[in-house]
Scaffold this motif. Structure first.
Motif, PDB file in Angstrom:
ATOM      1  N   THR A 171     -43.142 -86.428  51.472  1.00  0.00           N
ATOM      2  CA  THR A 171     -41.997 -86.266  52.365  1.00  0.00           C
ATOM      3  C   THR A 171     -40.719 -86.765  51.706  1.00  0.00           C
ATOM      4  O   THR A 171     -39.626 -86.308  52.035  1.00  0.00           O
ATOM      5  N   PHE A 172     -40.835 -87.714  50.781  1.00  0.00           N
ATOM      6  CA  PHE A 172     -39.675 -88.244  50.078  1.00  0.00           C
ATOM      7  C   PHE A 172     -39.250 -87.355  48.906  1.00  0.00           C
ATOM      8  O   PHE A 172     -38.242 -87.638  48.266  1.00  0.00           O
ATOM      9  N   CYS A 173     -40.066 -86.349  48.598  1.00  0.00           N
ATOM     10  CA  CYS A 173     -39.806 -85.506  47.427  1.00  0.00           C
ATOM     11  C   CYS A 173     -39.100 -84.213  47.814  1.00  0.00           C
ATOM     12  O   CYS A 173     -39.123 -83.786  48.969  1.00  0.00           O
ATOM     13  N   ALA A 174     -38.506 -83.584  46.808  1.00  0.00           N
ATOM     14  CA  ALA A 174     -37.973 -82.240  46.984  1.00  0.00           C
ATOM     15  C   ALA A 174     -39.137 -81.274  47.214  1.00  0.00           C
ATOM     16  O   ALA A 174     -40.299 -81.634  46.990  1.00  0.00           O
ATOM     17  N   PRO A 175     -38.860 -80.041  47.662  1.00  0.00           N
ATOM     18  CA  PRO A 175     -39.971 -79.095  47.892  1.00  0.00           C
ATOM     19  C   PRO A 175     -40.861 -78.900  46.672  1.00  0.00           C
ATOM     20  O   PRO A 175     -42.073 -78.685  46.806  1.00  0.00           O
ATOM     21  N   GLU A 176     -40.303 -78.969  45.475  1.00  0.00           N
ATOM     22  CA  GLU A 176     -41.074 -78.892  44.239  1.00  0.00           C
ATOM     23  C   GLU A 176     -40.807 -80.154  43.432  1.00  0.00           C
ATOM     24  O   GLU A 176     -39.647 -80.561  43.266  1.00  0.00           O
ATOM     25  N   PHE A 177     -41.854 -80.786  42.944  1.00  0.00           N
ATOM     26  CA  PHE A 177     -41.716 -82.087  42.300  1.00  0.00           C
ATOM     27  C   PHE A 177     -42.763 -82.238  41.207  1.00  0.00           C
ATOM     28  O   PHE A 177     -43.764 -81.514  41.165  1.00  0.00           O
ATOM     29  N   THR A 178     -42.551 -83.202  40.341  1.00  0.00           N
ATOM     30  CA  THR A 178     -43.512 -83.511  39.295  1.00  0.00           C
ATOM     31  C   THR A 178     -44.396 -84.670  39.743  1.00  0.00           C
ATOM     32  O   THR A 178     -44.070 -85.395  40.682  1.00  0.00           O
ATOM     33  N   VAL A 179     -45.500 -84.862  39.046  1.00  0.00           N
ATOM     34  CA  VAL A 179     -46.372 -85.994  39.348  1.00  0.00           C
ATOM     35  C   VAL A 179     -45.638 -87.300  39.091  1.00  0.00           C
ATOM     36  O   VAL A 179     -45.802 -88.280  39.832  1.00  0.00           O
ATOM     37  N   ALA A 180     -44.802 -87.329  38.053  1.00  0.00           N
ATOM     38  CA  ALA A 180     -44.042 -88.545  37.759  1.00  0.00           C
ATOM     39  C   ALA A 180     -43.076 -88.873  38.894  1.00  0.00           C
ATOM     40  O   ALA A 180     -42.890 -90.046  39.255  1.00  0.00           O
ATOM     41  N   ASN A 198     -53.879 -92.975  35.466  1.00  0.00           N
ATOM     42  CA  ASN A 198     -54.780 -93.136  36.606  1.00  0.00           C
ATOM     43  C   ASN A 198     -54.214 -92.433  37.841  1.00  0.00           C
ATOM     44  O   ASN A 198     -54.943 -91.776  38.596  1.00  0.00           O
ATOM     45  N   PHE A 199     -52.900 -92.577  38.066  1.00  0.00           N
ATOM     46  CA  PHE A 199     -52.266 -91.929  39.210  1.00  0.00           C
ATOM     47  C   PHE A 199     -52.367 -90.411  39.091  1.00  0.00           C
ATOM     48  O   PHE A 199     -52.695 -89.712  40.071  1.00  0.00           O
ATOM     49  N   HIS A 200     -52.089 -89.879  37.912  1.00  0.00           N
ATOM     50  CA  HIS A 200     -52.158 -88.429  37.703  1.00  0.00           C
ATOM     51  C   HIS A 200     -53.565 -87.915  38.013  1.00  0.00           C
ATOM     52  O   HIS A 200     -53.735 -86.873  38.672  1.00  0.00           O
ATOM     53  N   ARG A 201     -54.557 -88.654  37.553  1.00  0.00           N
ATOM     54  CA  ARG A 201     -55.944 -88.235  37.788  1.00  0.00           C
ATOM     55  C   ARG A 201     -56.270 -88.213  39.277  1.00  0.00           C
ATOM     56  O   ARG A 201     -56.923 -87.287  39.771  1.00  0.00           O
ATOM     57  N   LYS A 202     -55.807 -89.235  40.025  1.00  0.00           N
ATOM     58  CA  LYS A 202     -56.125 -89.327  41.437  1.00  0.00           C
ATOM     59  C   LYS A 202     -55.462 -88.214  42.253  1.00  0.00           C
ATOM     60  O   LYS A 202     -56.102 -87.573  43.086  1.00  0.00           O
ATOM     61  N   VAL A 203     -54.174 -87.992  42.023  1.00  0.00           N
ATOM     62  CA  VAL A 203     -53.468 -87.030  42.887  1.00  0.00           C
ATOM     63  C   VAL A 203     -53.808 -85.588  42.545  1.00  0.00           C
ATOM     64  O   VAL A 203     -53.871 -84.731  43.425  1.00  0.00           O
ATOM     65  N   THR A 204     -54.030 -85.302  41.264  1.00  0.00           N
ATOM     66  CA  THR A 204     -54.390 -83.928  40.900  1.00  0.00           C
ATOM     67  C   THR A 204     -55.867 -83.652  41.174  1.00  0.00           C
ATOM     68  O   THR A 204     -56.265 -82.494  41.312  1.00  0.00           O
ATOM     69  N   GLY A 205     -56.657 -84.710  41.280  1.00  0.00           N
ATOM     70  CA  GLY A 205     -58.082 -84.532  41.559  1.00  0.00           C
ATOM     71  C   GLY A 205     -58.406 -84.472  43.043  1.00  0.00           C
ATOM     72  O   GLY A 205     -59.538 -84.141  43.406  1.00  0.00           O
ATOM     73  N   ALA A 206     -57.447 -84.794  43.901  1.00  0.00           N
ATOM     74  CA  ALA A 206     -57.667 -84.734  45.352  1.00  0.00           C
ATOM     75  C   ALA A 206     -57.448 -83.307  45.817  1.00  0.00           C
ATOM     76  O   ALA A 206     -56.318 -82.803  45.822  1.00  0.00           O
ATOM     77  N   ASP A 207     -58.515 -82.645  46.184  1.00  0.00           N
ATOM     78  CA  ASP A 207     -58.449 -81.233  46.555  1.00  0.00           C
ATOM     79  C   ASP A 207     -57.491 -81.007  47.724  1.00  0.00           C
ATOM     80  O   ASP A 207     -57.639 -81.608  48.789  1.00  0.00           O
ATOM     81  N   GLY A 208     -56.489 -80.149  47.508  1.00  0.00           N
ATOM     82  CA  GLY A 208     -55.547 -79.809  48.565  1.00  0.00           C
ATOM     83  C   GLY A 208     -54.337 -80.708  48.651  1.00  0.00           C
ATOM     84  O   GLY A 208     -53.449 -80.474  49.479  1.00  0.00           O
ATOM     85  N   PHE A 209     -54.266 -81.753  47.812  1.00  0.00           N
ATOM     86  CA  PHE A 209     -53.113 -82.649  47.842  1.00  0.00           C
ATOM     87  C   PHE A 209     -51.896 -81.952  47.229  1.00  0.00           C
ATOM     88  O   PHE A 209     -50.846 -81.833  47.866  1.00  0.00           O
ATOM     89  N   LEU A 210     -52.046 -81.488  45.993  1.00  0.00           N
ATOM     90  CA  LEU A 210     -50.954 -80.837  45.284  1.00  0.00           C
ATOM     91  C   LEU A 210     -51.333 -79.409  44.908  1.00  0.00           C
ATOM     92  O   LEU A 210     -52.482 -79.126  44.598  1.00  0.00           O
ATOM     93  N   VAL A 211     -50.336 -78.543  44.950  1.00  0.00           N
ATOM     94  CA  VAL A 211     -50.531 -77.147  44.569  1.00  0.00           C
ATOM     95  C   VAL A 211     -49.585 -76.828  43.410  1.00  0.00           C
ATOM     96  O   VAL A 211     -48.360 -76.947  43.556  1.00  0.00           O
ATOM     97  N   PRO A 212     -50.114 -76.435  42.241  1.00  0.00           N
ATOM     98  CA  PRO A 212     -49.242 -76.090  41.125  1.00  0.00           C
ATOM     99  C   PRO A 212     -48.372 -74.878  41.458  1.00  0.00           C
ATOM    100  O   PRO A 212     -48.844 -73.910  42.054  1.00  0.00           O
ATOM    101  N   GLN A 226     -45.233 -80.141  34.685  1.00  0.00           N
ATOM    102  CA  GLN A 226     -45.673 -79.196  35.704  1.00  0.00           C
ATOM    103  C   GLN A 226     -45.024 -79.529  37.044  1.00  0.00           C
ATOM    104  O   GLN A 226     -44.933 -80.683  37.451  1.00  0.00           O
ATOM    105  N   LEU A 227     -44.582 -78.501  37.751  1.00  0.00           N
ATOM    106  CA  LEU A 227     -44.040 -78.670  39.101  1.00  0.00           C
ATOM    107  C   LEU A 227     -45.122 -78.374  40.132  1.00  0.00           C
ATOM    108  O   LEU A 227     -45.914 -77.435  39.970  1.00  0.00           O
TER     109      LEU A 227
END
Length: 247
Positions: A171-180, A198-212, A226-227
């Protein structure tokens, strides 16, 4: 106070005399948070009227007759700051009803938590003599009007806790954002430093959290990143606990 009588069918019913109870007013108050200049800030307004005239307070006001609570929160946010509610995530936080919390009369307030990306400088309106974004660290050592220090503290804890088990950080991010950029939100809100891999692994590994999105950006500096956009995930399992944030 109740008195009893019988209806047309001979059933005993209870009715209440409204004059037997003291009047109670209802207000809404808002803990509106955003990130500006890499700092977590909250909206405060300078009171233009008594009580607590010239003191800083959370935006809010009285609920009008026939007005829904959510509508009152959106209206007060716009009237006192000129920020439209459709740009802010709003959810009910808690209710506060200590008998002496308002010196004018018995007032129960329903507090709301509002989160949004970098919002513009507010424009004071209504009975507010001023409005500004203020770092939450500064507000935590200030004497706000009414019981707003407690409401602010509860709102901060709600926001920090929900980052553990929901995708609310987006919610704090723009509509498109990076993992950083997403990681920086967690660091600012939690007040900690996270391990980037570790953070990158967790958020990209959570199914449905982020969409490339298929697009990249260099706005973080360095190589193209990657956005992503927020997915449809509602609850993080397992959660990203603050106590484990540096593991």
């Amino acid at each position: 106070m109740a008195f009893r009588q019988y209806d047309d069918y001979g059933e005993r019913v209870s009715r209440y005399d409204p004059t037997a109870y003291p009047p109670v007013a209802v207000t809404v108050d808002l803990v509106a948070l955003t990130i500006r200049a890499d700092t977590l800030v909250a909206m405060v307004v300078r009171r233009g009227e008594q009580p607590f005239r010239d003191r800083w307070a959370l935006p809010g006001g009285f609920v009008r007759a026939g007005e829904d609570l959510d509508a009152a929160a959106a209206r007060e946010l716009y009237e006192e700051t000129a920020l439209p509610a459709d740009r802010v995530h709003l959810e009910q936080l808690a209710s506060y009803g200590a008998p002496q919390r308002d010196p004018r009369m018995r007032v129960v307030t329903v507090a709301y938590l509002g989160l949004a990306p970098d919002l513009p400088v507010p424009v004071a309106g209504g009975d507010a003599a001023g409005a500004r974004w203020t770092p939450v660290a500064e507000l935590q050592t200030s004497a706000l009007a009414f019981d707003h220090n407690q409401i602010l503290a509860d709102g901060l804890e709600r926001a920090r806790a929900k980052l553990e088990y929901t995708p609310l950080a987006t919610t704090f991010c723009a509509p498109e954002f990076t993992v950083a950029e997403l990681r920086r939100v967690y660091e600012i809100v939690w007040g900690t430093t996270l391990d980037s891999r570790n953070f990158h692994r967790k958020v990209t590994g959570a199914d449905g959290f982020l969409v490339p999105t298929g697009a990249t950006t260099t706005r973080d500096g360095g190589r193209p990143a990657q956005l992503y956009r927020r997915g449809d995930l509602r609850l993080l399992h397992p959660p990203m606990l603050r106590a484990e944030s540096t593991n």
